[in-house]
Write a protein that holds these residues in place. Structure first.
Motif, PDB file in Angstrom:
ATOM      1  N   UNK A  60      37.550  45.541 -19.950  1.00 15.86           N
ATOM      2  CA  UNK A  60      38.706  45.203 -19.118  1.00 15.86           C
ATOM      3  C   UNK A  60      38.214  44.713 -17.770  1.00 15.86           C
ATOM      4  N   UNK A  61      38.844  43.664 -17.261  1.00 21.91           N
ATOM      5  CA  UNK A  61      38.538  43.165 -15.924  1.00 21.91           C
ATOM      6  C   UNK A  61      39.803  43.288 -15.092  1.00 21.91           C
ATOM      7  N   UNK A  62      39.910  44.376 -14.383  1.00 24.66           N
ATOM      8  CA  UNK A  62      41.106  44.665 -13.584  1.00 24.66           C
ATOM      9  C   UNK A  62      40.712  44.683 -12.109  1.00 24.66           C
TER      10      UNK A  62
ATOM     11  N   UNK B 214      48.264  42.362 -17.727  1.00 27.55           N
ATOM     12  CA  UNK B 214      47.839  42.296 -19.117  1.00 27.55           C
ATOM     13  C   UNK B 214      48.277  43.530 -19.890  1.00 27.55           C
ATOM     14  N   UNK B 215      48.460  43.348 -21.178  1.00 30.59           N
ATOM     15  CA  UNK B 215      48.813  44.434 -22.088  1.00 30.59           C
ATOM     16  C   UNK B 215      47.548  44.843 -22.825  1.00 30.59           C
ATOM     17  N   UNK B 216      47.108  46.086 -22.626  1.00 27.73           N
ATOM     18  CA  UNK B 216      45.876  46.590 -23.245  1.00 27.73           C
ATOM     19  C   UNK B 216      44.748  45.564 -23.184  1.00 27.73           C
ATOM     20  N   UNK B 217      44.303  45.180 -21.993  1.00 22.17           N
ATOM     21  CA  UNK B 217      43.279  44.136 -21.896  1.00 22.17           C
ATOM     22  C   UNK B 217      41.982  44.458 -22.630  1.00 22.17           C
ATOM     23  N   UNK B 218      41.666  45.738 -22.784  1.00 16.28           N
ATOM     24  CA  UNK B 218      40.442  46.123 -23.509  1.00 16.28           C
ATOM     25  C   UNK B 218      40.705  46.470 -24.963  1.00 16.28           C
ATOM     26  N   UNK B 219      41.936  46.241 -25.446  1.00 17.36           N
ATOM     27  CA  UNK B 219      42.239  46.395 -26.859  1.00 17.36           C
ATOM     28  C   UNK B 219      42.307  47.841 -27.343  1.00 17.36           C
ATOM     29  N   UNK B 220      42.035  47.998 -28.635  1.00 22.39           N
ATOM     30  CA  UNK B 220      42.117  49.305 -29.294  1.00 22.39           C
ATOM     31  C   UNK B 220      40.775  49.714 -29.894  1.00 22.39           C
ATOM     32  N   UNK B 221      40.627  51.008 -30.091  1.00 24.45           N
ATOM     33  CA  UNK B 221      39.484  51.535 -30.841  1.00 24.45           C
ATOM     34  C   UNK B 221      39.975  52.670 -31.725  1.00 24.45           C
ATOM     35  N   UNK B 222      39.117  53.120 -32.633  1.00 22.51           N
ATOM     36  CA  UNK B 222      39.448  54.252 -33.495  1.00 22.51           C
ATOM     37  C   UNK B 222      38.169  54.991 -33.857  1.00 22.51           C
ATOM     38  N   UNK B 223      38.308  56.136 -34.490  1.00 24.54           N
ATOM     39  CA  UNK B 223      37.168  56.973 -34.850  1.00 24.54           C
ATOM     40  C   UNK B 223      37.343  57.527 -36.250  1.00 24.54           C
ATOM     41  N   UNK B 224      36.232  57.610 -36.979  1.00 20.63           N
ATOM     42  CA  UNK B 224      36.212  58.242 -38.297  1.00 20.63           C
ATOM     43  C   UNK B 224      35.179  59.367 -38.318  1.00 20.63           C
ATOM     44  N   UNK B 225      35.544  60.474 -38.938  1.00 22.38           N
ATOM     45  CA  UNK B 225      34.586  61.562 -39.161  1.00 22.38           C
ATOM     46  C   UNK B 225      33.816  61.233 -40.439  1.00 22.38           C
ATOM     47  N   UNK B 226      32.497  61.297 -40.352  1.00 20.59           N
ATOM     48  CA  UNK B 226      31.632  60.911 -41.480  1.00 20.59           C
ATOM     49  C   UNK B 226      31.060  62.163 -42.136  1.00 20.59           C
TER      50      UNK B 226
ATOM     51  N   UNK C 158      50.446  44.159 -32.590  1.00 21.01           N
ATOM     52  CA  UNK C 158      51.489  43.123 -32.588  1.00 21.01           C
ATOM     53  C   UNK C 158      52.002  42.845 -31.188  1.00 21.01           C
ATOM     54  N   UNK C 159      52.226  43.919 -30.404  1.00 22.82           N
ATOM     55  CA  UNK C 159      52.731  43.724 -29.034  1.00 22.82           C
ATOM     56  C   UNK C 159      51.691  43.017 -28.171  1.00 22.82           C
ATOM     57  N   UNK C 160      50.422  43.328 -28.368  1.00 16.65           N
ATOM     58  CA  UNK C 160      49.368  42.666 -27.586  1.00 16.65           C
ATOM     59  C   UNK C 160      49.359  41.177 -27.881  1.00 16.65           C
ATOM     60  N   UNK C 161      49.501  40.820 -29.150  1.00 17.41           N
ATOM     61  CA  UNK C 161      49.522  39.410 -29.532  1.00 17.41           C
ATOM     62  C   UNK C 161      50.742  38.708 -28.951  1.00 17.41           C
ATOM     63  N   UNK C 162      51.912  39.360 -29.023  1.00 15.75           N
ATOM     64  CA  UNK C 162      53.138  38.780 -28.472  1.00 15.75           C
ATOM     65  C   UNK C 162      53.048  38.621 -26.955  1.00 15.75           C
ATOM     66  N   UNK C 163      52.514  39.637 -26.306  1.00 15.60           N
ATOM     67  CA  UNK C 163      52.415  39.616 -24.847  1.00 15.60           C
ATOM     68  C   UNK C 163      51.498  38.489 -24.391  1.00 15.60           C
TER      69      UNK C 163
END
Length: 321
Positions: free
Chosen positions: A25-27, A210-222, A195-200
């Motif tokens: 993100x560049x804020x 900006x809407x979520x300028x650094x996007x999304x992440x997720x995590x999985x337990x391995x 979807x909202x990020x794309x629309x925005x």
């Protein structure tokens, strides 16, 4: 319980969430406010195990309504419980920033009461930091499955990045280990934010907030549910293509609860496997390998002795005449 006691409990409870980053993100710092965010990343200090520490990484609460087999904060565990008020967390963030301890905030939470009530408090903290205190530093805000679309949208306006953890790679295993959860409820906020990020981005000029300028992440337990690396990388590939994820994080299963549904590990967490998955992830994100080039039905798991790139080369001698 005072704020320091709460901080000790809730910072320790946050260490199992590795979907934590401080870049993308560049804020610009707001006029008359404090802090800014840089897309190149934030580096401040290093922990004993080599991790970069730059964010106040903490839970709003560990008093969870769910009873997931693999989670330290599940309601059946007899552990100290604590919950910050929004005012306490706002003051902590600002005071830590002024003392040059942090460059931003990574805020997650157990589900307290209802998903909406939990998400409402998370949004309140981010909103007041931005609008009342003119805080321009980095904010990563957890999106709570089951929360209303309006609250998720507000989170996207005030946070730099959001994350919803998929936790267990297969829906069947997730429902076995966490009967109150399912993948459908986790995908819903992911898809909404994507979807909202794309629309925005389409509807607003580049000069708009900006809407979520650094996007999304997720995590999985391995390693908690017997999944293969093929299943994990197939899922990761879908996240990058369909939800435009910035990162998928992998966390080697740590046996923190005594539960017959979980594997009994007598050795250390599967850190080599975790490392191989990150190497494979790098090949997918930066070298445009397909997941099915790295693993397939004949080789569903990564070789723990070989780098995935070397393993691919050995399986394809025709490319090196």
């Amino acid at each position: 319980m005072n704020v320091q006691e709460k901080l000790k409990i809730l910072a320790a409870a946050a260490k199992y969430d590795v979907s934590c980053s401080s870049s993308g993100s560049k804020r610009q710092g707001p006029q008359g406010g404090l802090g800014s965010a840089c897309s190149a990343g934030i580096c401040h200090t290093w922990s004993a195990d080599g991790r970069c520490i730059s964010l106040l990484k903490v839970l709003l609460s560990n008093a969870c309504k769910y009873d997931c087999a693999y989670c330290i904060n599940r309601r059946s565990n007899d552990i100290p419980r604590a919950t910050f008020t929004p005012k306490e967390l706002i003051e902590l963030t600002l005071e830590f920033y002024r003392r040059n301890y942090i460059e931003g905030l990574f805020l997650s939470s157990a589900v307290v009461g209802t998903p909406d009530r939990t998400m409402e408090m998370l949004v309140q903290i981010a909103k007041e930091l931005r609008t009342v205190h003119k805080f321009g530093g980095y904010i990563h805000l957890k999106a709570i499955p089951g929360a209303s679309s309006d609250l998720l949208y507000q989170a996207g306006l005030y946070a730099d990045r959001s994350s919803v953890n998929i936790e267990i790679p297969t829906d069947r295993a997730l429902q076995y280990l966490a009967p109150e959860k399912n993948h459908a409820s986790i995908y819903k906020p992911m898809n909404f934010l994507a979807e909202r990020k794309l629309e925005y981005k389409t509807e607003h000029s580049r000069y708009s907030p900006k809407f979520l300028p650094a996007g999304q992440s997720t995590q999985m337990i391995v390693g908690a549910a017997g999944e293969t690396d093929l299943q994990i990388l197939t899922l990761s590939n879908g996240f990058y293509k369909q939800q435009q994820m910035k990162r998928v994080y992998f966390s080697g299963y740590v046996p923190i609860n005594a539960d017959k549904r979980l594997p009994a590990l007598t050795t250390k967490p599967p850190l080599v496997r975790e490392h191989r998955l990150y190497q494979a992830d790098w090949l997918m994100r930066f070298y445009k390998f397909g997941y099915d080039e790295i693993v397939d039905t004949a080789h569903p798991n990564l070789d723990l002795e070989l780098d995935p790139k070397v393993a691919w080369a050995l399986r394809h001698p025709e490319f090196f005449p």
